[in-house]
Design an enzyme around this catalytic site. Structure first.
Site, mmCIF file in Angstrom:
data_model
loop_
_atom_site.group_PDB
_atom_site.id
_atom_site.type_symbol
_atom_site.label_atom_id
_atom_site.label_comp_id
_atom_site.label_asym_id
_atom_site.label_seq_id
_atom_site.Cartn_x
_atom_site.Cartn_y
_atom_site.Cartn_z
ATOM 1 N N ARG A 74 55.010 19.917 13.786
ATOM 2 C CA ARG A 74 55.466 19.785 15.173
ATOM 3 C C ARG A 74 56.781 20.553 15.303
ATOM 4 N NH1 ARG A 74 52.915 19.175 19.241
ATOM 5 N NH2 ARG A 74 51.822 17.381 18.377
ATOM 6 N N GLN A 98 41.671 20.952 17.870
ATOM 7 C CA GLN A 98 42.576 21.641 18.808
ATOM 8 C C GLN A 98 43.395 22.699 18.059
ATOM 9 O OE1 GLN A 98 44.182 20.527 22.226
ATOM 10 N NE2 GLN A 98 46.339 20.409 21.719
ATOM 11 N N ARG A 103 46.683 26.630 11.414
ATOM 12 C CA ARG A 103 47.950 25.884 11.295
ATOM 13 C C ARG A 103 47.832 24.699 10.353
ATOM 14 N NH1 ARG A 103 49.032 22.218 16.717
ATOM 15 N NH2 ARG A 103 46.991 21.215 16.817
ATOM 16 N N HIS A 185 52.773 29.884 18.402
ATOM 17 C CA HIS A 185 53.222 28.725 19.196
ATOM 18 C C HIS A 185 54.714 28.444 18.950
ATOM 19 C CE1 HIS A 185 53.166 24.748 20.940
ATOM 20 N NE2 HIS A 185 51.860 24.716 21.057
ATOM 21 N N ASP A 230 52.853 23.038 31.347
ATOM 22 C CA ASP A 230 51.834 23.521 30.407
ATOM 23 C C ASP A 230 51.024 24.583 31.145
ATOM 24 O OD1 ASP A 230 50.063 23.884 28.373
ATOM 25 O OD2 ASP A 230 49.355 21.795 28.274
ATOM 26 N N GLU A 290 54.853 30.908 24.064
ATOM 27 C CA GLU A 290 53.840 31.164 23.032
ATOM 28 C C GLU A 290 53.045 32.416 23.388
ATOM 29 O OE1 GLU A 290 51.529 27.514 23.219
ATOM 30 O OE2 GLU A 290 53.314 26.386 23.711
HETATM 31 C C1 BG6 Z 1 50.238 24.074 23.938
HETATM 32 C C2 BG6 Z 1 49.112 23.621 24.839
HETATM 33 O O1 BG6 Z 1 50.014 25.369 23.487
HETATM 34 O O2 BG6 Z 1 50.296 23.206 22.809
HETATM 35 C C3 BG6 Z 1 49.320 22.189 25.240
HETATM 36 O O3 BG6 Z 1 49.051 24.467 25.995
HETATM 37 C C4 BG6 Z 1 49.455 21.306 24.014
HETATM 38 O O4 BG6 Z 1 48.241 21.765 26.053
HETATM 39 C C5 BG6 Z 1 50.569 21.863 23.136
HETATM 40 O O5 BG6 Z 1 49.746 19.991 24.417
HETATM 41 C C6 BG6 Z 1 50.761 21.085 21.830
HETATM 42 O O6 BG6 Z 1 49.563 20.987 21.139
HETATM 43 P P1 BG6 Z 1 49.435 20.133 19.822
HETATM 44 O O7 BG6 Z 1 48.001 20.178 19.413
HETATM 45 O O8 BG6 Z 1 50.350 20.757 18.804
HETATM 46 O O9 BG6 Z 1 49.893 18.736 20.185
#
Ligand code: BG6
Length: 316
Positions: A74, A98, A103, A185, A230, A290
């Site tokens: 994070r 997701q 990653r 990101h 977002d 990003e």
């Molecule tokens: C962004 C997305 O790139 O990443 C968001 O557009 C998302 O929708 C954010 O909440 C964080 O994603 P994650 O999977 O690291 O919680």
């Protein structure tokens, strides 16, 4: 093992001038320039978890971020591949988590290099490139099952006196084409979100994920973050997106062969709902800008390579 045609040669130790140093630790590689600027890259995700210039940290990392490989980091610069966001169920990436597997896979450190060409790699003593590789064979069984294509990725992280470059090369090694999305990101660390303006996205169309994925055009050339944000900006004409703090340039993101940019800040409620987002008011000290290719899909034919990346500049 990711194969590589031009393996970098080691930096010559015989020159008198101070050289960049590259240190391998158990879970990360750390490069430091003679100026003291540095970058740290975790093997897990090839995630850049620190980038310091002029003694100041440029990247935000949650104090609750897991750095042990148990979940994506994070903060820093997670690499998103081969899908952005939750993949559509009817797409070839549909079984992946997701933001895909890059990653949360362990990458291989392939070596350092001080002479490769590149906008920040001058070939002198003032920059160093570290290469990281991930191939289909290195994936977890779960990821291999979920996405059965043959590929390799080389992620090159160059620390230069003028900034940080991160470039991703995606090579289709298999016999069939595949579709992918990719994104870098980046979580920037900032003093105060209320003083931030984001420039360089004026007149661009975007999808607002906070407003039911509705389509909009950015009419105001300057974006201010005043709530959960977002947005996926698509097909951006200008190469550079800038983060301005208190009216002064703070960061530039210069895209290279990546047409899109996501601007993300979770704000209060979303930050509260994300377990590894700490401190909870950390949303005041970060903004994600990003760079990526996430509008639809990029198709890669067998044997072809896609290359895209970014240069980040920190102005202090
Ligand atoms: C962004 C997305 O790139 O990443 C968001 O557009 C998302 O929708 C954010 O909440 C964080 O994603 P994650 O999977 O690291 O919680």
């Amino acid at each position: 093992m990711v194969e590589r045609a031009h393996k970098p040669s080691a930096i010559s130790p015989s020159t008198a001038a101070p050289q960049p140093s590259v240190q391998s630790e158990r879970d990360r590689i750390i490069a430091t320039l003679p100026t003291g600027d540095s970058v740290e890259v975790l093997l897990y995700g090839a995630t850049v978890v620190s980038w310091k210039s002029n003694g100041k940290e440029n990247l935000w990392v949650s104090s609750a971020a897991k750095l042990d490989g148990s979940k994506p980091v994070r903060g820093g610069i997670p690499v998103v591949f081969p899908c952005f966001g939750p993949p559509p169920k009817d797409h070839a990436t549909g079984k992946l988590p997701q933001h895909g597997f890059a990653r949360n896979s362990k990458w291989e450190y392939m070596g350092k290099n001080s002479s490769e060409s590149g906008k920040l790699a001058s070939g002198g003593d003032d920059s160093v490139t570290m290469d990281f590789g991930l191939s289909a064979q290195q994936l977890s069984d779960e990821s291999k099952q979920a996405w059965q294509y043959d590929f390799d990725l080389i992620y090159s992280v160059t620390l230069g006196k003028d900034g940080l470059q991160t470039m991703l090369r995606i090579h289709n090694k298999g016999k069939e084409s595949f579709e992918f999305q990719t994104l870098l990101h980046t979580y920037f660390k900032i003093d105060d979100i209320s003083k931030v303006q984001i420039n360089g996205l004026g007149s661009t169309n975007y999808v607002d994920k906070v407003l039911d994925a509705s389509e909009h055009t950015q009419s105001d050339p300057t974006i201010r973050i005043t709530g959960e944000t977002d947005r996926v900006y698509k097909d951006i004409k200008q190469d550079t997106t800038s983060v301005v703090l208190d009216g002064k340039p703070r960061f530039d993101v210069i895209r290279d062969n990546l047409e899109d940019t996501v601007v993300w800040n979770p704000w209060i409620e979303k930050a509260n709902s994300i377990g590894d987002f700490e401190p909870k008011d950390g949303y005041k000290n970060m903004v994600c800008v990003e760079a990526g290719a996430v509008n639809g899909w990029q198709k890669l034919e067998p044997g072809d390579t896609f290359e895209g990346g970014q240069i980040l500049k920190s102005h202090l």
